[in-house]
Structure formats: structure tokens, C-alpha cells
Motif scaffolding. Structure first.
Motif, PDB file in Angstrom:
ATOM      1  N   ASN A 162       0.820  -1.205   0.000  1.00 48.85           N
ATOM      2  CA  ASN A 162       0.000   0.000   0.000  1.00 48.85           C
ATOM      3  C   ASN A 162       0.856   1.258   0.000  1.00 48.85           C
ATOM      4  O   ASN A 162       0.516   2.259  -0.643  1.00 48.85           O
ATOM      5  CB  ASN A 162      -0.934   0.004   1.213  1.00 48.85           C
ATOM      6  N   GLN A 163       1.978   1.232   0.716  1.00 46.91           N
ATOM      7  CA  GLN A 163       2.862   2.394   0.735  1.00 46.91           C
ATOM      8  C   GLN A 163       3.565   2.578  -0.606  1.00 46.91           C
ATOM      9  O   GLN A 163       3.684   3.704  -1.104  1.00 46.91           O
ATOM     10  CB  GLN A 163       3.893   2.237   1.857  1.00 46.91           C
ATOM     11  N   PHE A 164       4.009   1.493  -1.211  1.00 46.31           N
ATOM     12  CA  PHE A 164       4.662   1.598  -2.517  1.00 46.31           C
ATOM     13  C   PHE A 164       3.688   2.122  -3.581  1.00 46.31           C
ATOM     14  O   PHE A 164       4.103   2.831  -4.505  1.00 46.31           O
ATOM     15  CB  PHE A 164       5.220   0.241  -2.940  1.00 46.31           C
ATOM     16  N   ASP A 165       2.411   1.765  -3.465  1.00 41.98           N
ATOM     17  CA  ASP A 165       1.413   2.270  -4.418  1.00 41.98           C
ATOM     18  C   ASP A 165       1.292   3.786  -4.360  1.00 41.98           C
ATOM     19  O   ASP A 165       0.963   4.425  -5.378  1.00 41.98           O
ATOM     20  CB  ASP A 165       0.047   1.642  -4.125  1.00 41.98           C
ATOM     21  N   ALA A 166       1.529   4.365  -3.183  1.00 42.95           N
ATOM     22  CA  ALA A 166       1.365   5.812  -3.013  1.00 42.95           C
ATOM     23  C   ALA A 166       2.594   6.603  -3.446  1.00 42.95           C
ATOM     24  O   ALA A 166       2.523   7.826  -3.544  1.00 42.95           O
ATOM     25  CB  ALA A 166       1.043   6.132  -1.548  1.00 42.95           C
ATOM     26  N   LEU A 167       3.704   5.943  -3.712  1.00 44.94           N
ATOM     27  CA  LEU A 167       4.924   6.655  -4.102  1.00 44.94           C
ATOM     28  C   LEU A 167       4.873   7.038  -5.574  1.00 44.94           C
ATOM     29  O   LEU A 167       4.332   6.292  -6.398  1.00 44.94           O
ATOM     30  CB  LEU A 167       6.151   5.771  -3.831  1.00 44.94           C
ATOM     31  N   PRO A 168       5.448   8.183  -5.927  1.00 50.00           N
ATOM     32  CA  PRO A 168       5.485   8.574  -7.343  1.00 50.00           C
ATOM     33  C   PRO A 168       6.405   7.653  -8.141  1.00 50.00           C
ATOM     34  O   PRO A 168       7.500   7.313  -7.703  1.00 50.00           O
ATOM     35  CB  PRO A 168       6.042  10.010  -7.294  1.00 50.00           C
TER      36      PRO A 168
END
Length: 279
Positions: A162-168
Motif C-alpha cells: 500500500n505504501q509503494f502504491d502511493a509513491l510517485p
């Protein structure tokens, strides 16, 4: 006026949460320094008539006949098993979460692992016991580490994904155009950006292993590998239970998680804020 009322309600809510968390710990501490007569007194008094810290001295003592030898050994087992399982799970969860995030079409594997994770633990007792028995890993640190990895790995993978999905992704694409490989992009670009959530994920995974009781009870048979929750339960097995001693064990058992939470406080707050502000 509405703004002041909203501020007052916010502080009251924060105070209520603090009291609900610290109240039981305060009562546990008062029990640990109260004599057996004070604990059995009717009506119960909030403050002990005589403060007794001898239980803490007994728990940190290695003298024969003292509970300290049992407690300290179990404490070391818990720290070793929880830390090892968390580190191994984190090392495996990082590339797994990055793969699920950056390469679509693999979500079925992730949802499948989460579905298995939600199955009651009792359903896996016999298969896990058989595997550990065949590998001669019953009542060993390594056996518990492997079992705990099966609990922590899906949880950490989901959090990190979920955190990696939010990274540009523009920065990663630019790095790939510059010639960086998959692992180089992950180590040099993605992980520094996801550093806050790594600390939060590691803390939650460590606490999951630290508090686990069911598997530790079934897969250990003596103090050589028993963890702290199992040992605490053992203190209540006798006919005459020292409630104050159990309370003192509970207070000391909360010290390692407290220090780790303080150490990872910045990462924990940033990780929760980052996850809460997604989208």
C-alpha cells in the motif's frame, strides 16, 4: 465558539484515550508493589499501605529458587525469536511488496496469502507440527521463527504494498532510463522514500510476534525455547498464585516494546500519517 468547542472535545477525546491506555498499566503497577494482604483486603484500597518492590528484584535475579532465572530466559527467547522473525519477514516482504505494486496482475497471490492469514490458527496446528517434527525443529528458536514468519510476512507485504502504491513512479522510471536495474531502483530510490513506513511495519510485525501465545504454547515444551507469554501463563499454574508477581512480570514484559516504540517513534508517526493521508 464552535472552534473552541471542537478543540475542547478533541482534548477530551485524547484524554479519554490516554486514560484508557495508561489506567490499566497504572493499576498493574500498583498491584505489583502491593503485598498479598493488601490485594486480598475487602474493600479493596487503591494505594498499598506498604510499597513492596521485592518482586522486581526477584525477577531480575539469577539466584536459585528465584523466578528471575525463568523470566529472564523467557525474555531472551522472546526478544531473539521476535526480532529474527521480523527481520527475515521484512527482508522478504520488501521485494514481494514492490513486485506486487509495480507489476500488476499478481494481486491474486497477495489476496490468497491474506485469505490464508485470516484462517483461524488452530487449522494449521497439525500441518505445522508435522513439518517441524520432520525437520527436528520442535522446541527450538528456529522453529518458532519460521512459524512466526508465516504470520508476519503477509501482514508486512500488505502494509508495504500500500505504501509503494502511493509513491510517485516518475522518479523510478527516470532511474530505469538511466540504466539502474530492478534491485538498484528498489534500494536507491524506493526504499529511501518509503523509509517512514518501514519503521512502522517493523514495529507492528515485531509486536505481532512478541505477543503470540498459541503456537509458542504448542510447539515448545520447556524453557529452552519458551517465550514470555507462555512463561507468564506458567506463573498462574500453581494453586497459590501470586497476583503481584504476575503484575510485575506484565510491567517488565512491556518494557522492551516501549523502548522499541520510542526508538521508532518518528518512523511510526510518519508512517501512520503517510498511510492515513493516502488518496
Amino acid at each position: 465558539m464552535k472552534r473552541k468547542l471542537r478543540l475542547v472535545l478533541r482534548y477530551l477525546a485524547a484524554l479519554l484515550v490516554a486514560v484508557s491506555i495508561l489506567g490499566p498499566m497504572l493499576w498493574l503497577f500498583l498491584m505489583s508493589v502491593s503485598s498479598n494482604n493488601d490485594l486480598a483486603r475487602i474493600p479493596l484500597e487503591w494505594l498499598p499501605r506498604k510499597w513492596d518492590f521485592s518482586r522486581y528484584a526477584a525477577l531480575v535475579s539469577l539466584e536459585p529458587g528465584q523466578p528471575g532465572a525463568l523470566f529472564l530466559h523467557a525474555l531472551g527467547n522472546s526478544i531473539l525469536v521476535a526480532t529474527s522473525a521480523t527481520l527475515i519477514s521484512l527482508l522478504l516482504a520488501i521485494p514481494a511488496a514492490f513486485s506486487f505494486s509495480r507489476y500488476p496482475g499478481r494481486d491474486g497471490w497477495l489476496f490468497g496469502s491474506l485469505a490464508i492469514y485470516m484462517v483461524p490458527p488452530v487449522a494449521f496446528v497439525l500441518p505445522l507440527y508435522f513439518v517441524l517434527q520432520q525437520l527436528n525443529l520442535l522446541n527450538t528458536h528456529l522453529g518458532l521463527v519460521l512459524v512466526y514468519c508465516s504470520l508476519i510476512l503477509p501482514f508486512l507485504t500488505w502494509m508495504l504494498k500500500n505504501q509503494f502504491d502511493a509513491l510517485p513512479r516518475d522518479i523510478e522510471q527516470a532511474a530505469r532510463l538511466d540504466g539502474l536495474r530492478f534491485w538498484q531502483v528498489l534500494l536507491r530510490i524506493t526504499l529511501p522514500l518509503a523509509k517512514p513506513v518501514l519503521g512502522a511495519s517493523a514495529l507492528f510485525g515485531w509486536l505481532l510476534a512478541w505477543d503470540e501465545f498459541f503456537y509458542a504454547l504448542l510447539f515448545t515444551s520447556n524453557i529452552s525455547a519458551q517465550t514470555l507469554p507462555v512463561t507468564i501463563a506458567g506463573f498462574t499454574a500453581g494453586r497459590a498464585t501470586d497476583d503481584g508477581l504476575i503484575a510485575a512480570v506484565g510491567i517488565l514484559a512491556s518494557v522492551p516494546p516501549l523502548f522499541i516504540a520510542i526508538w521508532l517513534q518518528k518512523s511510526l508517526v510518519n508512517g501512520l500519517a503517510s498511510g492515513g493521508s493516502k488518496g
